[in-house]
Write an enzyme that holds these catalytic residues in place. Sequence first.
Site, PDB file in Angstrom:
ATOM      1  N   ARG A 180       0.846  -1.203   0.000  1.00  0.00           N
ATOM      2  CA  ARG A 180       0.000   0.000   0.000  1.00  0.00           C
ATOM      3  C   ARG A 180       0.875   1.244   0.000  1.00  0.00           C
ATOM      4  O   ARG A 180       0.559   2.255  -0.603  1.00  0.00           O
ATOM      5  CB  ARG A 180      -0.962  -0.003   1.198  1.00  0.00           C
ATOM      6  CG  ARG A 180      -1.743   1.305   1.315  1.00  0.00           C
ATOM      7  CD  ARG A 180      -3.020   1.236   2.158  1.00  0.00           C
ATOM      8  NE  ARG A 180      -2.930   0.372   3.308  1.00  0.00           N
ATOM      9  CZ  ARG A 180      -2.244   0.644   4.430  1.00  0.00           C
ATOM     10  NH1 ARG A 180      -1.585   1.783   4.546  1.00  0.00           N
ATOM     11  NH2 ARG A 180      -2.237  -0.233   5.412  1.00  0.00           N
ATOM     12  N   TYR A 230     -16.831  16.349 -15.470  1.00  0.00           N
ATOM     13  CA  TYR A 230     -17.251  14.953 -15.410  1.00  0.00           C
ATOM     14  C   TYR A 230     -18.304  14.762 -14.308  1.00  0.00           C
ATOM     15  O   TYR A 230     -18.145  15.275 -13.189  1.00  0.00           O
ATOM     16  CB  TYR A 230     -16.025  14.067 -15.146  1.00  0.00           C
ATOM     17  CG  TYR A 230     -16.399  12.635 -14.888  1.00  0.00           C
ATOM     18  CD1 TYR A 230     -17.100  11.895 -15.837  1.00  0.00           C
ATOM     19  CD2 TYR A 230     -16.082  12.022 -13.680  1.00  0.00           C
ATOM     20  CE1 TYR A 230     -17.474  10.589 -15.598  1.00  0.00           C
ATOM     21  CE2 TYR A 230     -16.442  10.701 -13.428  1.00  0.00           C
ATOM     22  CZ  TYR A 230     -17.146   9.997 -14.390  1.00  0.00           C
ATOM     23  OH  TYR A 230     -17.513   8.709 -14.145  1.00  0.00           O
ATOM     24  N   LYS A 238      -8.396   6.182 -19.266  1.00  0.00           N
ATOM     25  CA  LYS A 238      -8.654   6.684 -20.602  1.00  0.00           C
ATOM     26  C   LYS A 238      -7.391   6.602 -21.475  1.00  0.00           C
ATOM     27  O   LYS A 238      -6.949   5.510 -21.783  1.00  0.00           O
ATOM     28  CB  LYS A 238      -9.204   8.113 -20.499  1.00  0.00           C
ATOM     29  CG  LYS A 238     -10.327   8.237 -19.453  1.00  0.00           C
ATOM     30  CD  LYS A 238     -11.597   7.509 -19.862  1.00  0.00           C
ATOM     31  CE  LYS A 238     -12.456   7.029 -18.702  1.00  0.00           C
ATOM     32  NZ  LYS A 238     -12.935   8.025 -17.781  1.00  0.00           N
TER      33      LYS A 238
END
Lengths: 383, 399
Positions: A45, A97, A194
């Site tokens: 992590r 968005y 994307k």
Amino acid sequence: MKFRTRAIHVGSKPDYTGAVVPPIYLSTTFVQPGPGDWGAFDYSRSGSPTRSRLQEAIADLEGAAGSLAFSSGMAATHCAMGLLPAGSHVVAGCDMYGGTYRLLHKICNRNNIEVTLVHADQANHIVDAIKPQTKMVWVESIGNPLMSVPDLQQIASITQKAGVLLAVDSTFVPPCILRPLELGADIVMHSATKYFGGHSDCLAGVLSAKTPELLQELYFIQNATGSVIGSLEAFLLHRGIKTMELRVREQSHSALRIARWLESHRSVKKVLYPGLESHPDHQRARRLMGDQFGGMVSFEVAGTIDTAKTVCKATKLFGLAVSCGAVESLIEQPATMSHASYDAQARAKAGIHDTLIRISVGLEDPEDLIADLDQALALGGGA
Amino acid sequence: MNWPLDTNKNLGFGTQSVHAGEARQKPNDAITDSICCASTFTFESTESILKYLRENQDREEYGRYGNPNEKVVERKLAALEGAEDAIVYSSGMAAVVGLLMCKLSAGDEIVFFDQCYHRSREFCVKHLSRFGVVTHQVKTGDMEAMQNAINSKTKMIVSESPTNPHLSVIDLEAFVALGKRNQVETLIDSTLATPYNLKPIDWGVDYVWHSATKYMGGHNDLLAGVICGSKEKLEPVRKLRGILGSINSPHNMYLLERGLKTFALRMERHNHNGQKIAEFLENHPRIERVYYPGLASHPSHAIAKKTMKGYGGLITFLVKDADWQATAAIIDRCKIPRIGPSLGGVESLIEQPLVMSYFDYPPEQRAGFGIHDNMIRMAVGIEDTDDLIEDLRQALEAT
Ligand SMILES: Cc1ncc(COP(=O)(O)O)c(C=O)c1O
Ligand SMILES: Cc1ncc(COP(=O)(O)O)c(C=O)c1O
């Protein structure tokens, strides 16, 4: 070295195996030299070799002090919003968005964070909205879905003067075209789902910071909240980055051609693409981005919400799906899909009409894509 | 429903790279294919097994015979190559071994043009010979020598095009005519050309072979091979693969499918970089000779120009007045290309054939293969053209 060369080589220095593509480390924990004596990696992590290499490459491409990779774009945005103390204020571009709108209005508001939405392509609106509690200005470098282009340089000088952070969601404009940090932004965020990944197969987000101090603050939040990217996704993302410049160049080229074609189509009322001379922010887009404007094109069809629906359903090459920036072309209706999480009123106010269609242009031959849109528009029955 | 693109040759190569061979609507409506790791596939009932057997149904049975991920790649590659069918293997070598083991029996003969990937020659000369198959080699491109080597036992004639590392391009029209005239099958290793630049099937070649490890995968992160051809000719080859077990893995097949999505773009760049760098090298005073079909000085230039769209990223060159150490020093000075074998990936690679592939051969034999001490082979990637040229310039000009 130039962008494409760096995209291929930075972060890929061979390790002891000599492998030209570095190994994928799935290990969640790392053996330490001694108690309290920490090695380069301790727990995944906090960091892993695979993630580190990816972040090194992205930071280099963005011109950042450092970058952080997350499990999604929203996780990255949420981490950036973690910089906001309770009761502070954010100025955000309304061409935004839908998920970011939702995060600001339905999650951040729980910390009494107040949001003012402005048309970010009019910088004076940002000046007017800034108040003493303002901590951050959040804009998209090309707004989603209306393709507005804010003047990042001018906004950066405004935020610097006001002592507030400028964070840019540059998902629609990858760093091979535009590097907001070079224009004065403090943080740049990407939904790496994307263009970075580029193959519609890995969900990811990145934050890049201008200064080491800001990077440390963001890293602290990331490590504390834990929405890090997994190693397999990091590998796929890094693989995608190697062809990003080629892909985006081709997509920009095809998108411009398609936008011009749409503009001349009798069933199309309006085309929104910053590369078109008719776009209100065209000159500004040229100044900021040069001759590439990405693969996202929005257009309004003549007719009703159902006309737009019919067209979206009728394409054969364009897949009917949200998301964007990948090798395969997609089509969607913002009002019922990507921007359904806006309140209807806010949507109307922002100018996201029911007849609006958004396409993401992929790597198919542009002639094939035009033929597909042509038959779909014909089925839409536009006059 | 299957994507109707496989048969639609009117669609652009880029469109086919992205979509061909894939189901239009995938399970769970996903835009990309899922990775199906299953080693075995189950049947609903005994009745459904019987139905599968009786009707020869198109479905999976056991992972060694096929899996959904490799099937998608096979359909995509067949579409791109303009072939009826394609069979994918765990490596390029596994592919050619799978084909030759199927098509050749004791007493058969096979004729090669002599410039070729050294392991394919080694397999035939050292190993097929143990099964009673005789291999002849003739000078690359010499159709008369090829004709003379063919006899009633000859089953297949084989060539690379372009060849590795000399980049000779074969006149496929003459090659196929020779095969037809003698009723022998033709096999072309088209690894260096790729279907972006050349489609041997259109010229009438029976089998097209690729190391898909190279341009098709394109990212230097998987091994794969493929044989393309007609359904009829490939059916027994596929059956034998099921026995030999040289099928590729679902994970690899996913990466290969993903790599193929940018195939057209990458090839365009490889072609562009290859041509520019070959021209730079040819004009450089330290270079004695450049082997690249896109150069007018290459003996194959005319036939290459006639048959190919571009010439790829592999360039071989000789350094003027350099022994093997001086040649090695140039390679060691390069900062962008890494030193290593293989080609066709986004990263540029560079090597000295003498050291990399021919170290074990005595000098006379090396010379016989046309491998010189001062020879460098560069597999040009898709980096920025100017960056690569500048890097080569400093490596050549440093003293
Ligand atoms: C402009 C923009 N920002 C942020 C996001 C959110 O990213 P993700 O979906 O990776 O969480 C998206 C995508 O959906 C987007 O298009
Ligand atoms: C021209 C050519 N053919 C065949 C092969 C063998 O393919 P693979 O390495 O995938 O087994 C190679 C590469 O090694 C090659 O360069």
